[in-house]
Design a protein around this motif. Structure first.
Motif, short mmCIF file in Angstrom:
data_model
loop_
_atom_site.label_atom_id
_atom_site.label_comp_id
_atom_site.label_asym_id
_atom_site.label_seq_id
_atom_site.Cartn_x
_atom_site.Cartn_y
_atom_site.Cartn_z
N ARG A 1 0.83 -1.21 0.00
CA ARG A 1 0.00 0.00 0.00
C ARG A 1 0.87 1.26 0.00
NH1 ARG A 1 -5.20 -0.20 3.91
NH2 ARG A 1 -5.38 1.85 2.90
N ASP A 2 2.05 1.16 0.62
CA ASP A 2 2.94 2.33 0.69
C ASP A 2 3.50 2.71 -0.68
OD1 ASP A 2 2.54 2.50 3.41
OD2 ASP A 2 4.34 1.35 3.92
N ASP A 3 3.45 1.77 -1.62
CA ASP A 3 3.99 2.04 -2.97
C ASP A 3 3.00 2.80 -3.85
OD1 ASP A 3 6.41 0.68 -2.48
OD2 ASP A 3 5.43 -1.25 -2.87
N ILE A 4 1.75 2.87 -3.43
CA ILE A 4 0.71 3.53 -4.22
C ILE A 4 0.44 4.91 -3.64
CG2 ILE A 4 -1.56 3.30 -5.25
CD1 ILE A 4 0.32 0.94 -5.84
N ASP A 5 0.73 5.93 -4.40
CA ASP A 5 0.49 7.31 -3.96
C ASP A 5 -0.77 7.83 -4.66
OD1 ASP A 5 0.49 10.08 -3.45
OD2 ASP A 5 2.68 10.12 -3.30
N LYS B 1 -10.78 -5.29 1.02
CA LYS B 1 -9.91 -6.24 1.73
C LYS B 1 -10.10 -6.08 3.24
CE LYS B 1 -5.66 -6.84 0.35
NZ LYS B 1 -5.69 -8.29 0.07
N SER B 2 -10.46 -7.17 3.88
CA SER B 2 -10.67 -7.13 5.33
C SER B 2 -9.40 -7.43 6.11
CB SER B 2 -11.76 -8.14 5.73
OG SER B 2 -11.39 -9.46 5.31
N GLU B 3 -8.44 -8.10 5.47
CA GLU B 3 -7.19 -8.46 6.14
C GLU B 3 -5.99 -8.14 5.25
OE1 GLU B 3 -7.22 -12.52 7.32
OE2 GLU B 3 -8.97 -12.32 8.64
N TRP B 4 -4.90 -7.77 5.90
CA TRP B 4 -3.64 -7.49 5.21
C TRP B 4 -2.52 -8.22 5.92
CZ3 TRP B 4 -3.36 -4.19 0.91
CH2 TRP B 4 -4.52 -3.49 0.62
N ASN B 5 -1.49 -8.64 5.17
CA ASN B 5 -0.34 -9.23 5.86
C ASN B 5 0.52 -8.12 6.45
OD1 ASN B 5 1.12 -8.19 3.70
ND2 ASN B 5 1.53 -10.17 2.74
N ALA C 1 3.35 -6.89 5.76
CA ALA C 1 3.98 -5.95 4.82
C ALA C 1 2.94 -5.10 4.08
CB ALA C 1 4.83 -6.71 3.81
N LYS C 2 1.65 -5.39 4.30
CA LYS C 2 0.56 -4.70 3.61
C LYS C 2 0.68 -4.85 2.09
CE LYS C 2 -0.27 -1.27 7.24
NZ LYS C 2 -0.36 0.19 7.58
N GLU C 3 1.04 -6.06 1.67
CA GLU C 3 1.16 -6.33 0.24
C GLU C 3 -0.22 -6.38 -0.41
OE1 GLU C 3 5.19 -8.96 -0.25
OE2 GLU C 3 3.46 -9.97 0.62
N LEU C 4 -0.33 -5.83 -1.58
CA LEU C 4 -1.61 -5.80 -2.29
C LEU C 4 -2.14 -7.20 -2.56
CD1 LEU C 4 -1.20 -2.95 -4.94
CD2 LEU C 4 -1.93 -2.79 -2.55
#
Length: 363
Positions: free
Chosen positions: A214-218, A265-269, A271-274
């Motif tokens: 998620r951090d890669d998407i601005d 998305k209800s859950e993220w790993n 690293a918050k990977e898409l």
């Protein structure tokens, strides 16, 4: 040569011709393993006179492969290169050269392996396996373990790869695929189809897409930052080349759908990977092929083919090739020119018509 076990360990005895041509015998005991005894016999015979016993007759190709592979790995290979070596070990060495000594691999035996292995394979894939095998056998030749390089002069069989115009979607097909996904909230929210959508609009490599967080998407800047790629081990590493680290501008249409995907998305790993740690694009390829057939596409392309389709679409619309090259993350524009020399047929016909009109206008 005879090797046998005694109360004090393994013993080996060999007979050989010395430099004067006389037959001699040599024995030694006390080896901890049979392999150590055989290795000593081989080493002794090749360093004394003009022996009849050659080290290559005692060295298993699999052992020599493993030893050379460790040297290569120690020199520093990226994970994808390591995987290629592991694949050769599993699908070539273990299948075709199990319990085979170096000297038993003749040119005829090696060509027979290529002929059999290539069945149902692309020539390009066979070549990749051959290049690793050739490194090993050439080194054995230079080490003096075999009298000739068995890979010299062999023919690499296999089916030819797709022609350039079959590696990407045509303009109407590209648009149809995007519209097919966009009109369905279910597909936008499903990670398999959303990854297809993302790659089609960005031109990312599959590994680069799988590593996105998620951090890669601005959202504010409308960009995607590419700083890593996903390996089959699950590890995210630096991209293929320095030029692969880049920031890609994305269209408005992407971000509205991106918000739908993220909010669903209800859950993220951690690293918050898409794509939740997915390691490869196998499922994506299977789904994409099914949809392409369903939509009646002329060419059936893979996820990587979407990368080609993305750039070919841009070039067909007059986008500068230098910008396209940077967007792809190529190290130089020459690579881009070589890959995309064959544009979409729509573009070719347009350019031909334009050229003829220009020439007809000459006074």
């Amino acid at each position: 040569m005879s090797v046998y076990k005694t109360n004090t360990g393994w013993r080996v005895e060999i007979s050989f011709k010395d430099a004067s041509g006389k037959y001699r015998k040599k024995g030694k005991r006390g080896f901890k393993t049979k392999k150590e005894a055989e290795a000593w016999a081989a080493e002794y015979s090749v360093t004394n006179g003009n022996p009849t016993l050659k080290k290559g007759t005692l060295t298993l190709f699999s052992d020599y492969f493993d030893e050379y592979q460790q040297l290569r790995f120690g020199a520093g290979l990226k994970e994808n290169s390591r995987e290629a070596w592991h694949a050769v070990r599993k699908f070539v060495v273990d299948v075709y050269f199990n319990n085979t000594t170096l000297d038993q691999i003749t040119r005829q035996k090696y060509q027979a392996f290529l002929n059999d292995y290539s069945k149902g394979m692309k020539r390009k894939s066979v070549m990749k396996r051959h290049q690793i095998m050739k490194q090993i056998l050439m080194q054995a030749f230079h080490d003096g373990l075999i009298p000739a390089d068995p890979t010299y002069g062999v023919i690499i069989p296999g089916a030819e790869s797709k022609s350039a115009d079959e590696k990407f979607l045509q303009v109407d097909e590209f648009n149809k695929l995007l519209n097919y996904i966009e009109k369905s909230d279910k597909l936008i929210k499903w990670r398999t189809s959303f990854m297809i959508y993302l790659i089609a609009l960005s031109g990312l490599r599959a590994g680069e897409a799988l590593a996105l967080t998620r951090d890669d998407i601005d959202i504010d800047a409308h960009t995607i930052s590419v700083t890593k790629t996903k390996q089959r081990s699950g590890e995210s590493t630096t991209p293929k080349t320095k030029s692969s680290v880049r920031t890609i501008a994305m269209p408005d249409r992407f971000f509205g759908n991106y918000k739908k995907f993220v909010n669903s998305k209800s859950e993220w790993n951690d690293a918050k990977e898409l794509f939740d740690g997915r390691r490869w694009a196998t499922i994506n390829n299977t789904w994409l092929e099914r949809i392409e057939i369903e939509l009646g596409f002329e060419n059936i392309v893979s996820v990587h083919g979407l990368r080609h389709s993305h750039v070919s679409y841009l070039l067909s619309k007059g986008v500068d090739i230098n910008y396209a090259s940077k967007r792809l993350g190529h190290s130089n524009v020459t690579i881009t020119q070589e890959i995309y020399a064959h544009l979409l047929r729509d573009k070719q016909q347009s350019e031909e018509t334009k050229t003829l009109n220009i020439l007809d206008e000459i006074d």
